[in-house]
Motif scaffolding. Structure first.
Motif, PDB file in Angstrom:
ATOM      1  N   GLY A   1       0.783  -1.217   0.000  1.00 49.85           N
ATOM      2  CA  GLY A   1       0.000   0.000   0.000  1.00 49.85           C
ATOM      3  C   GLY A   1       0.819   1.273   0.000  1.00 49.85           C
ATOM      4  N   GLU A   2       2.142   1.163  -0.069  1.00 51.42           N
ATOM      5  CA  GLU A   2       3.017   2.334   0.006  1.00 51.42           C
ATOM      6  C   GLU A   2       3.410   2.796  -1.390  1.00 51.42           C
ATOM      7  OE1 GLU A   2       6.888   3.679   2.658  1.00 51.42           O
ATOM      8  OE2 GLU A   2       6.857   1.654   1.839  1.00 51.42           O
ATOM      9  N   THR A   3       3.607   4.113  -1.541  1.00 49.80           N
ATOM     10  CA  THR A   3       4.144   4.683  -2.774  1.00 49.80           C
ATOM     11  C   THR A   3       5.491   5.323  -2.469  1.00 49.80           C
ATOM     12  OG1 THR A   3       1.949   5.155  -3.680  1.00 49.80           O
ATOM     13  CG2 THR A   3       3.789   6.359  -4.616  1.00 49.80           C
ATOM     14  N   VAL A   4       6.522   4.847  -3.153  1.00 52.43           N
ATOM     15  CA  VAL A   4       7.870   5.381  -2.982  1.00 52.43           C
ATOM     16  C   VAL A   4       8.312   6.016  -4.287  1.00 52.43           C
ATOM     17  CG1 VAL A   4      10.297   4.790  -2.608  1.00 52.43           C
ATOM     18  CG2 VAL A   4       8.538   3.770  -1.166  1.00 52.43           C
TER      19      VAL A   4
ATOM     20  N   LEU B   1       2.778  -5.099  -7.085  1.00 48.31           N
ATOM     21  CA  LEU B   1       3.736  -4.008  -7.220  1.00 48.31           C
ATOM     22  C   LEU B   1       3.606  -3.384  -8.605  1.00 48.31           C
ATOM     23  CD1 LEU B   1       6.225  -2.298  -6.451  1.00 48.31           C
ATOM     24  CD2 LEU B   1       7.667  -4.240  -7.136  1.00 48.31           C
ATOM     25  N   LEU B   2       3.448  -2.075  -8.645  1.00 46.04           N
ATOM     26  CA  LEU B   2       3.370  -1.331  -9.899  1.00 46.04           C
ATOM     27  C   LEU B   2       4.536  -0.358  -9.966  1.00 46.04           C
ATOM     28  CD1 LEU B   2       1.777  -0.520 -12.478  1.00 46.04           C
ATOM     29  CD2 LEU B   2       0.608   1.183 -11.063  1.00 46.04           C
ATOM     30  N   ILE B   3       5.296  -0.430 -11.064  1.00 50.43           N
ATOM     31  CA  ILE B   3       6.402   0.495 -11.298  1.00 50.43           C
ATOM     32  C   ILE B   3       5.965   1.471 -12.384  1.00 50.43           C
ATOM     33  CG2 ILE B   3       8.823   0.732 -11.962  1.00 50.43           C
ATOM     34  CD1 ILE B   3       9.179  -2.222 -11.106  1.00 50.43           C
TER      35      ILE B   3
ATOM     36  N   ASP C   1      -4.247  11.508 -10.203  1.00 54.18           N
ATOM     37  CA  ASP C   1      -5.464  11.212  -9.439  1.00 54.18           C
ATOM     38  C   ASP C   1      -5.939   9.788  -9.710  1.00 54.18           C
ATOM     39  OD1 ASP C   1      -5.469  13.721  -8.329  1.00 54.18           O
ATOM     40  OD2 ASP C   1      -6.940  14.555  -9.727  1.00 54.18           O
ATOM     41  N   LEU C   2      -5.846   9.373 -10.973  1.00 56.47           N
ATOM     42  CA  LEU C   2      -6.258   8.019 -11.339  1.00 56.47           C
ATOM     43  C   LEU C   2      -5.403   6.979 -10.628  1.00 56.47           C
ATOM     44  CD1 LEU C   2      -7.799   5.957 -13.083  1.00 56.47           C
ATOM     45  CD2 LEU C   2      -6.133   6.405 -14.906  1.00 56.47           C
ATOM     46  N   LEU C   3      -4.086   7.178 -10.609  1.00 63.40           N
ATOM     47  CA  LEU C   3      -3.196   6.233  -9.931  1.00 63.40           C
ATOM     48  C   LEU C   3      -3.528   6.145  -8.443  1.00 63.40           C
ATOM     49  CD1 LEU C   3       0.256   6.973 -11.613  1.00 63.40           C
ATOM     50  CD2 LEU C   3      -1.100   4.887 -11.806  1.00 63.40           C
ATOM     51  N   ASN C   4      -3.798   7.303  -7.831  1.00 65.45           N
ATOM     52  CA  ASN C   4      -4.165   7.304  -6.413  1.00 65.45           C
ATOM     53  C   ASN C   4      -5.461   6.535  -6.165  1.00 65.45           C
ATOM     54  OD1 ASN C   4      -2.016   8.704  -5.263  1.00 65.45           O
ATOM     55  ND2 ASN C   4      -2.916  10.703  -5.707  1.00 65.45           N
ATOM     56  N   GLU C   5      -6.449   6.758  -7.032  1.00 63.18           N
ATOM     57  CA  GLU C   5      -7.736   6.084  -6.870  1.00 63.18           C
ATOM     58  C   GLU C   5      -7.599   4.573  -7.038  1.00 63.18           C
ATOM     59  OE1 GLU C   5     -10.256   7.874  -9.730  1.00 63.18           O
ATOM     60  OE2 GLU C   5     -10.210   9.862  -8.795  1.00 63.18           O
ATOM     61  N   LEU C   6      -6.860   4.158  -8.070  1.00 61.44           N
ATOM     62  CA  LEU C   6      -6.700   2.729  -8.327  1.00 61.44           C
ATOM     63  C   LEU C   6      -5.881   2.063  -7.236  1.00 61.44           C
ATOM     64  CD1 LEU C   6      -6.122   2.807 -12.190  1.00 61.44           C
ATOM     65  CD2 LEU C   6      -8.167   2.039 -10.979  1.00 61.44           C
ATOM     66  N   GLN C   7      -4.889   2.768  -6.698  1.00 59.21           N
ATOM     67  CA  GLN C   7      -4.111   2.199  -5.604  1.00 59.21           C
ATOM     68  C   GLN C   7      -4.977   2.005  -4.367  1.00 59.21           C
ATOM     69  OE1 GLN C   7      -1.168   4.664  -3.646  1.00 59.21           O
ATOM     70  NE2 GLN C   7       0.193   2.919  -3.343  1.00 59.21           N
TER      71      GLN C   7
ATOM     72  N   GLU D   1      -8.076   1.469  -4.383  1.00 53.93           N
ATOM     73  CA  GLU D   1      -9.046   0.418  -4.698  1.00 53.93           C
ATOM     74  C   GLU D   1      -8.426  -0.970  -4.655  1.00 53.93           C
ATOM     75  OE1 GLU D   1     -11.537  -0.985  -8.661  1.00 53.93           O
ATOM     76  OE2 GLU D   1     -11.117   1.138  -8.368  1.00 53.93           O
ATOM     77  N   THR D   2      -7.189  -1.094  -5.143  1.00 53.92           N
ATOM     78  CA  THR D   2      -6.569  -2.414  -5.291  1.00 53.92           C
ATOM     79  C   THR D   2      -5.540  -2.739  -4.215  1.00 53.92           C
ATOM     80  OG1 THR D   2      -4.810  -1.551  -6.742  1.00 53.92           O
ATOM     81  CG2 THR D   2      -6.872  -2.274  -7.784  1.00 53.92           C
ATOM     82  N   GLY D   3      -5.009  -1.718  -3.505  1.00 53.24           N
ATOM     83  CA  GLY D   3      -3.985  -1.965  -2.499  1.00 53.24           C
ATOM     84  C   GLY D   3      -2.604  -2.200  -3.074  1.00 53.24           C
ATOM     85  N   THR D   4      -2.425  -1.885  -4.338  1.00 51.92           N
ATOM     86  CA  THR D   4      -1.133  -2.085  -4.999  1.00 51.92           C
ATOM     87  C   THR D   4      -0.068  -1.147  -4.432  1.00 51.92           C
ATOM     88  OG1 THR D   4      -2.216  -2.764  -7.045  1.00 51.92           O
ATOM     89  CG2 THR D   4       0.053  -2.006  -7.227  1.00 51.92           C
ATOM     90  N   SER D   5       1.139  -1.653  -4.246  1.00 52.05           N
ATOM     91  CA  SER D   5       2.275  -0.814  -3.890  1.00 52.05           C
ATOM     92  C   SER D   5       2.849  -0.208  -5.165  1.00 52.05           C
ATOM     93  CB  SER D   5       3.354  -1.635  -3.177  1.00 52.05           C
ATOM     94  OG  SER D   5       2.830  -2.235  -2.006  1.00 52.05           O
TER      95      SER D   5
END
Length: 337
Positions: A39-42, A180-182, A200-206, A208-212
Protein backbone atom coordinates in the motif's frame (compact mmCIF):
# COMPACT_ATOMS: atom_id res chain seq x y z
CA UNK A 1 -4.23 4.41 1.10
CA UNK A 2 -3.03 3.20 4.51
CA UNK A 3 0.43 1.63 4.52
CA UNK A 4 0.68 -1.90 5.90
CA UNK A 5 3.36 -1.87 8.60
CA UNK A 6 3.87 -5.65 8.46
CA UNK A 7 6.59 -7.47 6.55
CA UNK A 8 7.74 -5.54 3.47
CA UNK A 9 6.46 -6.53 0.06
CA UNK A 10 9.77 -5.59 -1.58
CA UNK A 11 13.22 -5.62 0.00
CA UNK A 12 16.19 -4.64 -2.16
CA UNK A 13 19.68 -5.13 -0.75
CA UNK A 14 22.96 -4.04 -2.37
CA UNK A 15 21.57 -4.08 -5.91
CA UNK A 16 24.31 -3.53 -8.50
CA UNK A 17 23.87 -3.38 -12.26
CA UNK A 18 26.67 -3.00 -14.80
CA UNK A 19 26.89 -3.11 -18.58
CA UNK A 20 29.95 -3.95 -20.71
CA UNK A 21 30.65 -1.43 -23.49
CA UNK A 22 33.45 -0.80 -25.98
CA UNK A 23 34.71 1.96 -23.67
CA UNK A 24 34.59 -0.12 -20.49
CA UNK A 25 32.10 -1.28 -17.88
CA UNK A 26 29.25 1.13 -17.08
CA UNK A 27 28.33 0.89 -13.39
CA UNK A 28 24.72 2.01 -13.66
CA UNK A 29 23.49 1.04 -10.16
CA UNK A 30 25.90 0.77 -7.23
CA UNK A 31 24.58 -0.72 -4.01
CA UNK A 32 20.90 0.25 -4.06
CA UNK A 33 18.89 -0.50 -0.90
CA UNK A 34 15.12 -0.03 -0.77
CA UNK A 35 12.20 -1.35 1.27
CA UNK A 36 8.59 -1.04 0.09
CA UNK A 37 5.57 -1.97 2.17
CA UNK A 38 2.11 -2.97 0.98
CA UNK A 39 0.00 0.00 0.00
CA UNK A 40 3.02 2.33 0.01
CA UNK A 41 4.14 4.68 -2.77
CA UNK A 42 7.87 5.38 -2.98
CA UNK A 43 9.31 7.92 -5.38
CA UNK A 44 12.76 7.48 -6.94
CA UNK A 45 14.17 10.81 -8.09
CA UNK A 46 17.40 12.10 -9.60
CA UNK A 47 18.94 13.51 -12.74
CA UNK A 48 19.00 11.62 -16.02
CA UNK A 49 21.59 8.85 -15.81
CA UNK A 50 21.33 8.46 -12.04
CA UNK A 51 20.14 4.84 -12.29
CA UNK A 52 16.39 5.23 -11.77
CA UNK A 53 15.18 3.44 -14.89
CA UNK A 54 17.86 0.74 -14.74
CA UNK A 55 16.75 -0.03 -11.19
CA UNK A 56 13.15 -0.44 -12.35
CA UNK A 57 14.25 -2.63 -15.27
CA UNK A 58 16.15 -4.87 -12.85
CA UNK A 59 13.06 -5.18 -10.66
CA UNK A 60 10.99 -6.25 -13.66
CA UNK A 61 13.61 -8.76 -14.74
CA UNK A 62 13.99 -7.01 -18.09
CA UNK A 63 17.80 -7.27 -17.94
CA UNK A 64 17.81 -11.07 -17.94
CA UNK A 65 19.25 -12.68 -21.07
CA UNK A 66 21.14 -9.43 -21.80
CA UNK A 67 24.78 -8.45 -21.37
CA UNK A 68 23.99 -6.76 -18.04
CA UNK A 69 25.40 -8.12 -14.79
CA UNK A 70 22.92 -7.90 -11.89
CA UNK A 71 23.96 -8.76 -8.33
CA UNK A 72 22.47 -8.24 -4.88
CA UNK A 73 19.03 -9.28 -3.70
CA UNK A 74 15.54 -8.31 -4.87
CA UNK A 75 13.15 -9.99 -2.44
CA UNK A 76 9.50 -9.93 -3.48
CA UNK A 77 7.50 -11.29 -0.58
CA UNK A 78 10.60 -13.26 0.43
CA UNK A 79 11.42 -14.65 -3.05
CA UNK A 80 14.75 -13.48 -4.48
CA UNK A 81 14.20 -12.50 -8.12
CA UNK A 82 17.85 -11.94 -9.05
CA UNK A 83 18.86 -15.59 -9.64
CA UNK A 84 15.67 -16.48 -11.53
CA UNK A 85 15.96 -17.28 -15.22
CA UNK A 86 13.88 -15.49 -17.85
CA UNK A 87 11.45 -18.44 -17.94
CA UNK A 88 11.16 -18.46 -14.14
CA UNK A 89 10.52 -14.69 -14.12
CA UNK A 90 7.58 -14.75 -16.56
CA UNK A 91 4.94 -15.79 -13.98
CA UNK A 92 5.91 -12.75 -11.90
CA UNK A 93 6.05 -10.17 -14.69
CA UNK A 94 2.59 -8.76 -15.31
CA UNK A 95 0.91 -10.86 -12.61
CA UNK A 96 2.79 -9.76 -9.49
CA UNK A 97 4.95 -6.93 -10.86
CA UNK A 98 3.78 -4.62 -13.63
CA UNK A 99 5.20 -1.51 -15.23
CA UNK A 100 3.85 1.66 -16.80
CA UNK A 101 6.42 2.67 -19.39
CA UNK A 102 7.39 6.25 -20.13
CA UNK A 103 6.18 6.22 -23.74
CA UNK A 104 2.98 4.16 -24.16
CA UNK A 105 2.97 4.65 -27.94
CA UNK A 106 6.24 2.78 -28.33
CA UNK A 107 5.35 0.29 -25.58
CA UNK A 108 2.19 -0.86 -27.39
CA UNK A 109 2.17 -2.84 -30.60
CA UNK A 110 0.97 -0.58 -33.43
CA UNK A 111 -0.68 -3.41 -35.42
CA UNK A 112 -3.09 -4.66 -32.74
CA UNK A 113 -6.07 -2.89 -31.13
CA UNK A 114 -5.48 -1.58 -27.64
CA UNK A 115 -8.19 -3.76 -26.10
CA UNK A 116 -6.81 -6.91 -27.71
CA UNK A 117 -3.39 -6.19 -26.19
CA UNK A 118 -4.90 -5.72 -22.73
CA UNK A 119 -6.92 -8.93 -23.09
CA UNK A 120 -3.80 -10.80 -24.19
CA UNK A 121 -1.92 -9.58 -21.11
CA UNK A 122 -4.75 -10.96 -18.98
CA UNK A 123 -4.84 -14.34 -20.74
CA UNK A 124 -1.11 -14.86 -20.19
CA UNK A 125 -1.82 -15.32 -16.48
CA UNK A 126 -5.43 -16.57 -16.51
CA UNK A 127 -6.89 -19.63 -18.20
CA UNK A 128 -9.95 -17.94 -19.74
CA UNK A 129 -11.49 -17.65 -23.20
CA UNK A 130 -10.86 -14.74 -25.53
CA UNK A 131 -14.41 -13.56 -24.93
CA UNK A 132 -13.97 -13.54 -21.16
CA UNK A 133 -10.62 -11.75 -21.44
CA UNK A 134 -12.18 -9.17 -23.77
CA UNK A 135 -14.88 -8.47 -21.17
CA UNK A 136 -12.20 -7.93 -18.52
CA UNK A 137 -10.29 -5.58 -20.85
CA UNK A 138 -13.41 -3.52 -21.60
CA UNK A 139 -14.15 -3.25 -17.89
CA UNK A 140 -10.56 -2.16 -17.18
CA UNK A 141 -10.69 0.50 -19.90
CA UNK A 142 -13.79 1.87 -18.25
CA UNK A 143 -12.18 1.81 -14.80
CA UNK A 144 -9.29 3.99 -15.98
CA UNK A 145 -11.69 6.57 -17.35
CA UNK A 146 -11.68 5.89 -21.09
CA UNK A 147 -15.10 6.86 -22.51
CA UNK A 148 -17.12 4.34 -24.52
CA UNK A 149 -14.76 1.45 -23.62
CA UNK A 150 -16.53 -1.10 -25.83
CA UNK A 151 -15.85 0.98 -28.92
CA UNK A 152 -12.36 1.96 -27.80
CA UNK A 153 -11.49 -1.70 -27.26
CA UNK A 154 -11.12 -2.06 -31.04
CA UNK A 155 -9.17 1.20 -31.55
CA UNK A 156 -5.45 1.23 -32.36
CA UNK A 157 -2.80 3.05 -30.26
CA UNK A 158 -2.38 5.84 -32.84
CA UNK A 159 -6.10 6.60 -32.57
CA UNK A 160 -5.75 7.49 -28.88
CA UNK A 161 -4.63 10.87 -27.55
CA UNK A 162 -1.53 11.00 -25.36
CA UNK A 163 -3.57 11.03 -22.15
CA UNK A 164 -5.80 8.17 -23.31
CA UNK A 165 -2.78 6.09 -24.33
CA UNK A 166 -1.34 6.59 -20.85
CA UNK A 167 -4.66 5.49 -19.34
CA UNK A 168 -4.67 2.43 -21.60
CA UNK A 169 -1.11 1.61 -20.49
CA UNK A 170 -2.25 1.87 -16.87
CA UNK A 171 -5.15 -0.48 -17.69
CA UNK A 172 -2.73 -3.00 -19.21
CA UNK A 173 -0.44 -2.79 -16.18
CA UNK A 174 -3.26 -3.22 -13.66
CA UNK A 175 -5.46 -5.75 -15.47
CA UNK A 176 -3.94 -8.65 -13.50
CA UNK A 177 -4.07 -6.67 -10.22
CA UNK A 178 -0.32 -6.84 -9.48
CA UNK A 179 1.06 -6.41 -5.98
CA UNK A 180 3.74 -4.01 -7.22
CA UNK A 181 3.37 -1.33 -9.90
CA UNK A 182 6.40 0.49 -11.30
CA UNK A 183 5.54 3.78 -13.01
CA UNK A 184 8.48 5.10 -15.05
CA UNK A 185 7.95 8.83 -15.73
CA UNK A 186 4.22 8.23 -16.37
CA UNK A 187 3.34 11.91 -16.87
CA UNK A 188 6.44 13.39 -18.53
CA UNK A 189 4.96 13.95 -22.01
CA UNK A 190 1.56 15.14 -20.78
CA UNK A 191 0.27 18.66 -20.19
CA UNK A 192 -0.37 19.70 -16.59
CA UNK A 193 -4.13 19.13 -16.74
CA UNK A 194 -3.83 15.57 -18.06
CA UNK A 195 -0.89 14.97 -15.69
CA UNK A 196 -3.11 15.80 -12.72
CA UNK A 197 -5.82 13.47 -14.03
CA UNK A 198 -3.34 10.58 -14.40
CA UNK A 199 -1.95 11.11 -10.89
CA UNK A 200 -5.46 11.21 -9.44
CA UNK A 201 -6.26 8.02 -11.34
CA UNK A 202 -3.20 6.23 -9.93
CA UNK A 203 -4.16 7.30 -6.41
CA UNK A 204 -7.74 6.08 -6.87
CA UNK A 205 -6.70 2.73 -8.33
CA UNK A 206 -4.11 2.20 -5.60
CA UNK A 207 -6.73 2.86 -2.93
CA UNK A 208 -9.05 0.42 -4.70
CA UNK A 209 -6.57 -2.41 -5.29
CA UNK A 210 -3.98 -1.97 -2.50
CA UNK A 211 -1.13 -2.08 -5.00
CA UNK A 212 2.28 -0.81 -3.89
CA UNK A 213 3.80 1.74 -6.25
CA UNK A 214 7.33 2.78 -7.20
CA UNK A 215 7.19 6.10 -9.02
CA UNK A 216 10.28 6.88 -11.09
CA UNK A 217 10.38 10.58 -11.90
CA UNK A 218 12.46 13.73 -12.10
CA UNK A 219 9.53 15.86 -10.94
CA UNK A 220 9.73 16.58 -7.21
CA UNK A 221 6.34 18.28 -7.37
CA UNK A 222 4.74 14.99 -8.40
CA UNK A 223 6.59 13.19 -5.60
CA UNK A 224 5.31 15.68 -3.01
CA UNK A 225 1.76 15.09 -4.20
CA UNK A 226 1.50 11.29 -4.37
CA UNK A 227 4.38 9.58 -2.49
CA UNK A 228 4.85 8.43 1.09
CA UNK A 229 8.65 8.18 0.92
CA UNK A 230 11.40 9.34 -1.42
CA UNK A 231 14.67 7.79 -2.59
CA UNK A 232 17.19 10.22 -4.11
CA UNK A 233 19.67 8.63 -6.54
CA UNK A 234 22.91 10.09 -7.83
CA UNK A 235 25.59 8.33 -9.86
CA UNK A 236 23.84 4.99 -9.39
CA UNK A 237 23.76 5.33 -5.60
CA UNK A 238 21.00 6.08 -3.15
CA UNK A 239 22.23 9.26 -1.48
CA UNK A 240 19.18 9.97 0.70
CA UNK A 241 15.94 8.31 1.81
CA UNK A 242 13.17 9.86 3.87
CA UNK A 243 9.47 10.42 4.17
CA UNK A 244 8.13 13.15 1.91
CA UNK A 245 7.65 15.49 4.88
CA UNK A 246 11.19 14.94 6.17
CA UNK A 247 12.85 15.23 2.78
CA UNK A 248 11.14 18.48 1.84
CA UNK A 249 11.31 19.89 5.37
CA UNK A 250 14.87 18.84 6.24
CA UNK A 251 16.92 17.72 3.20
CA UNK A 252 20.22 16.40 4.53
CA UNK A 253 22.31 15.64 1.44
CA UNK A 254 23.73 18.60 -0.51
CA UNK A 255 22.52 17.03 -3.76
CA UNK A 256 18.95 16.84 -2.45
CA UNK A 257 19.23 20.43 -1.29
CA UNK A 258 20.37 21.38 -4.80
CA UNK A 259 17.46 19.57 -6.42
CA UNK A 260 14.97 21.34 -4.18
CA UNK A 261 16.63 24.72 -4.79
CA UNK A 262 16.34 24.22 -8.54
CA UNK A 263 12.56 23.74 -8.40
CA UNK A 264 10.44 26.63 -9.68
CA UNK A 265 8.31 28.21 -7.00
CA UNK A 266 5.20 30.36 -7.23
CA UNK A 267 6.47 32.19 -4.15
CA UNK A 268 9.77 33.08 -5.76
CA UNK A 269 10.51 36.72 -6.48
CA UNK A 270 13.66 36.69 -8.61
CA UNK A 271 12.29 34.54 -11.41
CA UNK A 272 15.65 32.73 -11.61
CA UNK A 273 16.27 29.07 -10.79
CA UNK A 274 19.37 27.85 -8.93
CA UNK A 275 21.02 25.15 -11.05
CA UNK A 276 23.46 22.57 -9.72
CA UNK A 277 26.82 23.40 -11.32
CA UNK A 278 28.97 20.81 -13.07
CA UNK A 279 28.10 17.36 -14.37
CA UNK A 280 27.36 13.92 -12.86
CA UNK A 281 30.33 11.54 -12.62
CA UNK A 282 31.19 9.18 -15.44
CA UNK A 283 29.72 5.76 -14.74
CA UNK A 284 32.71 4.27 -16.56
CA UNK A 285 35.18 5.53 -13.96
CA UNK A 286 33.58 6.36 -10.64
CA UNK A 287 35.73 8.37 -8.21
CA UNK A 288 37.08 6.87 -5.00
CA UNK A 289 35.43 9.48 -2.83
CA UNK A 290 31.96 11.00 -2.70
CA UNK A 291 30.34 10.93 -6.14
CA UNK A 292 28.97 14.45 -5.61
CA UNK A 293 32.20 16.00 -4.29
CA UNK A 294 33.13 17.87 -7.50
CA UNK A 295 29.74 19.64 -7.56
CA UNK A 296 29.17 20.01 -3.83
CA UNK A 297 29.23 23.54 -2.34
CA UNK A 298 29.94 22.08 1.12
CA UNK A 299 32.81 19.69 0.35
CA UNK A 300 35.35 22.17 1.73
CA UNK A 301 33.67 21.97 5.14
CA UNK A 302 34.65 18.30 5.60
CA UNK A 303 38.11 18.01 7.18
CA UNK A 304 41.12 16.20 5.72
CA UNK A 305 39.72 16.12 2.18
CA UNK A 306 37.57 13.09 3.03
CA UNK A 307 35.03 13.91 0.31
CA UNK A 308 37.61 13.31 -2.42
CA UNK A 309 39.31 10.32 -0.80
CA UNK A 310 36.64 8.25 0.92
CA UNK A 311 33.15 7.15 -0.13
CA UNK A 312 30.65 8.18 2.58
CA UNK A 313 28.34 5.62 4.11
CA UNK A 314 24.67 6.29 4.94
CA UNK A 315 24.29 8.12 8.25
CA UNK A 316 21.74 10.24 10.06
CA UNK A 317 18.48 9.85 11.97
CA UNK A 318 16.58 6.58 11.83
CA UNK A 319 14.41 6.53 8.73
CA UNK A 320 16.33 9.39 7.15
CA UNK A 321 19.84 8.23 6.16
CA UNK A 322 21.95 10.20 3.72
CA UNK A 323 25.30 9.38 2.15
CA UNK A 324 27.27 12.47 3.21
CA UNK A 325 30.36 12.95 5.40
CA UNK A 326 28.78 16.00 7.02
CA UNK A 327 25.92 13.93 8.41
CA UNK A 328 28.37 11.52 10.05
CA UNK A 329 29.92 14.33 12.14
CA UNK A 330 28.81 15.54 15.54
CA UNK A 331 25.61 17.65 15.56
CA UNK A 332 27.63 20.70 16.67
CA UNK A 333 29.53 20.58 13.41
CA UNK A 334 26.40 20.33 11.25
CA UNK A 335 26.26 23.14 8.73
CA UNK A 336 23.26 25.44 8.65
CA UNK A 337 21.24 25.20 5.49
Amino acid sequence: MAVNEGAPLLDIRDLRVSFPTDDGVVHAVNGMDLTLRRGETVGIVGESGSGKTVTSQALMGLLKDTSATVTGRILLDGQDLVPLTEAQMRPYRGKRIAMIFQDPLSAMHPFYPVGVQIAEAYRVHHDVSKKAAAAVAVDMLGRVGIPDPKRRYAAYPHEFSGGMRQRAMIAMALVCEPELLIADEPTTALDVTVQAQILDLLNELQAETGTSVILVTHDLGVVAEVCHRVVVMYGGECVEQATVADLFGDPRHPYTQGLLASMPSLAGTSGRLTPIPGFPPSLLALPEGCLFADRCPKAHLVPDGACADRRPVPAGPEGHPSRCHLNAQEPAQEVAR
